[in-house]
Design a protein around this motif. Structure first.
Motif, PDB file in Angstrom:
ATOM      1  N   HIS A   1       0.829  -1.215   0.000  1.00 36.54           N
ATOM      2  CA  HIS A   1       0.000   0.000   0.000  1.00 36.54           C
ATOM      3  C   HIS A   1       0.862   1.262   0.000  1.00 36.54           C
ATOM      4  N   GLN A   2       2.091   1.173   0.493  1.00 37.82           N
ATOM      5  CA  GLN A   2       2.993   2.349   0.495  1.00 37.82           C
ATOM      6  C   GLN A   2       4.055   2.229  -0.609  1.00 37.82           C
ATOM      7  N   ARG A   3       3.823   1.345  -1.565  1.00 41.80           N
ATOM      8  CA  ARG A   3       4.809   1.124  -2.635  1.00 41.80           C
ATOM      9  C   ARG A   3       5.159   2.427  -3.359  1.00 41.80           C
ATOM     10  N   THR A   4       4.128   3.193  -3.707  1.00 44.19           N
ATOM     11  CA  THR A   4       4.371   4.430  -4.460  1.00 44.19           C
ATOM     12  C   THR A   4       5.256   5.386  -3.668  1.00 44.19           C
ATOM     13  N   GLU A   5       4.948   5.542  -2.388  1.00 44.60           N
ATOM     14  CA  GLU A   5       5.763   6.470  -1.581  1.00 44.60           C
ATOM     15  C   GLU A   5       7.216   6.002  -1.500  1.00 44.60           C
ATOM     16  N   ARG A   6       7.392   4.690  -1.399  1.00 41.99           N
ATOM     17  CA  ARG A   6       8.780   4.184  -1.324  1.00 41.99           C
ATOM     18  C   ARG A   6       9.507   4.439  -2.647  1.00 41.99           C
ATOM     19  N   LEU A   7       8.809   4.199  -3.755  1.00 38.80           N
ATOM     20  CA  LEU A   7       9.473   4.419  -5.046  1.00 38.80           C
ATOM     21  C   LEU A   7       9.740   5.915  -5.265  1.00 38.80           C
ATOM     22  N   GLU A   8       8.840   6.760  -4.765  1.00 43.39           N
ATOM     23  CA  GLU A   8       9.092   8.210  -4.860  1.00 43.39           C
ATOM     24  C   GLU A   8      10.371   8.560  -4.099  1.00 43.39           C
ATOM     25  N   SER A   9      10.575   7.928  -2.940  1.00 40.75           N
ATOM     26  CA  SER A   9      11.790   8.231  -2.160  1.00 40.75           C
ATOM     27  C   SER A   9      13.033   7.788  -2.930  1.00 40.75           C
ATOM     28  N   MET A  10      12.871   6.746  -3.742  1.00 36.51           N
ATOM     29  CA  MET A  10      14.008   6.264  -4.542  1.00 36.51           C
ATOM     30  C   MET A  10      14.344   7.210  -5.699  1.00 36.51           C
ATOM     31  N   MET A  11      13.381   8.065  -6.074  1.00 41.75           N
ATOM     32  CA  MET A  11      13.619   9.005  -7.181  1.00 41.75           C
ATOM     33  C   MET A  11      14.303  10.274  -6.703  1.00 41.75           C
ATOM     34  N   GLN A  12      14.360  10.444  -5.398  1.00 37.68           N
ATOM     35  CA  GLN A  12      14.920  11.687  -4.864  1.00 37.68           C
ATOM     36  C   GLN A  12      16.436  11.607  -4.738  1.00 37.68           C
ATOM     37  N   ARG A  13      17.016  12.726  -4.308  1.00 34.60           N
ATOM     38  CA  ARG A  13      18.469  12.768  -4.113  1.00 34.60           C
ATOM     39  C   ARG A  13      18.899  11.671  -3.140  1.00 34.60           C
ATOM     40  N   GLY A  14      19.938  10.945  -3.509  1.00 31.79           N
ATOM     41  CA  GLY A  14      20.405   9.854  -2.647  1.00 31.79           C
ATOM     42  C   GLY A  14      19.750   8.525  -2.970  1.00 31.79           C
ATOM     43  N   GLY A  15      18.857   8.500  -3.977  1.00 31.42           N
ATOM     44  CA  GLY A  15      18.099   7.286  -4.299  1.00 31.42           C
ATOM     45  C   GLY A  15      18.876   6.292  -5.149  1.00 31.42           C
ATOM     46  N   VAL A  16      18.134   5.336  -5.696  1.00 28.13           N
ATOM     47  CA  VAL A  16      18.766   4.166  -6.329  1.00 28.13           C
ATOM     48  C   VAL A  16      19.615   4.530  -7.550  1.00 28.13           C
ATOM     49  N   ALA A  17      19.294   5.645  -8.219  1.00 33.24           N
ATOM     50  CA  ALA A  17      20.064   6.010  -9.425  1.00 33.24           C
ATOM     51  C   ALA A  17      21.523   6.328  -9.085  1.00 33.24           C
ATOM     52  N   GLU A  18      21.817   6.578  -7.833  1.00 31.78           N
ATOM     53  CA  GLU A  18      23.193   6.933  -7.461  1.00 31.78           C
ATOM     54  C   GLU A  18      24.082   5.712  -7.205  1.00 31.78           C
ATOM     55  N   CYS A  19      23.511   4.520  -7.357  1.00 32.42           N
ATOM     56  CA  CYS A  19      24.331   3.307  -7.233  1.00 32.42           C
ATOM     57  C   CYS A  19      25.185   3.165  -8.492  1.00 32.42           C
ATOM     58  N   GLY A  20      26.471   2.945  -8.311  1.00 34.36           N
ATOM     59  CA  GLY A  20      27.383   2.803  -9.452  1.00 34.36           C
ATOM     60  C   GLY A  20      27.589   1.353  -9.854  1.00 34.36           C
ATOM     61  N   LYS A  21      26.901   0.427  -9.201  1.00 35.92           N
ATOM     62  CA  LYS A  21      26.935  -1.010  -9.515  1.00 35.92           C
ATOM     63  C   LYS A  21      28.332  -1.626  -9.392  1.00 35.92           C
ATOM     64  N   ALA A  22      29.100  -1.136  -8.443  1.00 33.24           N
ATOM     65  CA  ALA A  22      30.444  -1.689  -8.219  1.00 33.24           C
ATOM     66  C   ALA A  22      30.377  -3.048  -7.526  1.00 33.24           C
ATOM     67  N   GLN A  23      29.262  -3.320  -6.857  1.00 35.09           N
ATOM     68  CA  GLN A  23      28.998  -4.625  -6.226  1.00 35.09           C
ATOM     69  C   GLN A  23      29.867  -4.931  -5.006  1.00 35.09           C
ATOM     70  N   ASN A  24      30.559  -3.947  -4.465  1.00 37.98           N
ATOM     71  CA  ASN A  24      31.338  -4.199  -3.235  1.00 37.98           C
ATOM     72  C   ASN A  24      30.414  -4.589  -2.084  1.00 37.98           C
ATOM     73  N   CYS A  25      29.206  -4.017  -2.083  1.00 27.35           N
ATOM     74  CA  CYS A  25      28.293  -4.188  -0.953  1.00 27.35           C
ATOM     75  C   CYS A  25      27.967  -5.657  -0.709  1.00 27.35           C
ATOM     76  N   VAL A  26      27.657  -6.363  -1.792  1.00 26.31           N
ATOM     77  CA  VAL A  26      27.207  -7.742  -1.641  1.00 26.31           C
ATOM     78  C   VAL A  26      28.350  -8.630  -1.135  1.00 26.31           C
ATOM     79  N   GLU A  27      29.584  -8.225  -1.427  1.00 26.21           N
ATOM     80  CA  GLU A  27      30.750  -9.012  -0.983  1.00 26.21           C
ATOM     81  C   GLU A  27      30.913  -8.972   0.535  1.00 26.21           C
ATOM     82  N   VAL A  28      30.526  -7.861   1.145  1.00 27.97           N
ATOM     83  CA  VAL A  28      30.820  -7.704   2.585  1.00 27.97           C
ATOM     84  C   VAL A  28      29.617  -7.959   3.482  1.00 27.97           C
ATOM     85  N   CYS A  29      28.424  -8.121   2.903  1.00 26.85           N
ATOM     86  CA  CYS A  29      27.244  -8.258   3.771  1.00 26.85           C
ATOM     87  C   CYS A  29      27.337  -9.537   4.601  1.00 26.85           C
ATOM     88  N   PRO A  30      27.380  -9.424   5.930  1.00 28.09           N
ATOM     89  CA  PRO A  30      27.527 -10.622   6.761  1.00 28.09           C
ATOM     90  C   PRO A  30      26.297 -11.513   6.737  1.00 28.09           C
TER      91      PRO A  30
END
Ligand code: SF4
Ligand code: SF4
Ligand code: FES
Length: 254
Positions: free
Chosen positions: A198-227
């Motif tokens: 029910h809050q999907r739209t609001e979450r996706l709107e937050s992803m469109m703002q500054r700091g959202g998903v478009a700023e990921c550079g896809k370097a994939q370091n994150c997945v390597e370190v996640c415990p």
């Protein structure tokens, strides 16, 4: 170097506004069975003296669960970001090597090994990482969820907001506002929930703002370190696709 002692080299700083006190201090404590880095730090606390015998203030660090659940003890140990409570001394320094410990660098320093991870919790608020309920009265059974869907969501639910992924991400830095992969993963997690949708739209709107998903550079370091082995790249991919679709629909519908 002695096999009966634990040798620790610790980065210290007396407070957030005291960069001039930044220094290394070295300690030697007795090696105990099944010792982890937290128990080595506790040994220092019993008698805070450097290995040269100089009395110093006890080293400050954070911990709570002591079983890799809360994320509070996350720090950099021998150059790798991880939880101190699951870092066994005999595994990381099997021959009595010096263990080098530093605080995470992507969060404001509080003191010694303690950092302030409030940024992560603020970002969870930004993306509405919760299920909204309407009051406390009984609404009956919630919508059904398939076993397959439960399995997908279980993997995503294991995040403990430890900060390892932000520490490893090159796009999380002083000159960026990128919220990092943990919050993006929570967008996928809650958007997959039958009630959370029910809050999907609001979450996706937050992803469109500054700091959202478009700023990921896809370097994939994150997945390597996640415990918790969370499939962060999958989550980023899903959220990026959903956000793009949402943007196009919004544009088409005016
Ligand atoms: S894929 Fe790379 S840029 Fe994107 S969140 Fe992970 S580490 Fe950061
Ligand atoms: S996604 Fe993994 S590394 Fe990132 S905060 Fe959650 S548990 Fe830690
Ligand atoms: S003390 Fe909770 S993860 Fe280490």
């Amino acid at each position: 170097m002695s096999k009966n002692k634990v040798h620790l080299k610790i980065r210290r700083q007396d407070g957030p506004d005291k960069p001039d006190t930044r220094r290394w201090e070295e300690f030697e404590v007795p090696l105990l069975p099944q010792m982890n880095v937290i128990s080595a730090l506790q040994q220092i606390q019993l008698e805070p003296k450097t290995k040269d015998g100089k009395g110093v203030a006890p080293v400050a660090w954070d911990c709570s669960c002591l079983e890799e659940i809360c994320g509070a003890c996350t720090m950099i140990i021998n150059g790798a970001v991880r939880q101190a409570c699951s870092a066994l001394v005999e595994e990381i320094a099997p021959h009595g090597e010096t263990i080098v410990i530093e605080p995470m660098s992507k969060f404001p320093l509080v003191r010694d090994l303690v950092v302030d991870r409030a940024k992560m919790f603020e970002d969870l608020k930004r993306v509405k990482a919760w299920i909204e309920i309407d009051g406390t009265h009984d609404l009956g059974a919630g919508p059904r969820e398939s076993a397959e869907q439960q399995q997908v969501r279980y993997a995503l639910s294991r995040c403990m907001t430890c900060g390892c992924c932000l520490e490893a991400c090159p796009n999380v830095n002083d000159s960026s506002h990128f919220m990092g992969p943990a919050a993006i993963n929570q967008v996928r997690y809650f958007n997959l929930h039958p009630t959370g949708q029910h809050q999907r739209t609001e979450r996706l709107e937050s992803m469109m703002q500054r700091g959202g998903v478009a700023e990921c550079g896809k370097a994939q370091n994150c997945v390597e370190v996640c415990p918790k082995s969370i499939p962060l790249i999958d989550s980023i991919g899903h959220v990026a696709r959903d956000t793009t679709q949402h943007m196009i629909l919004r544009w088409l519908l005016g």
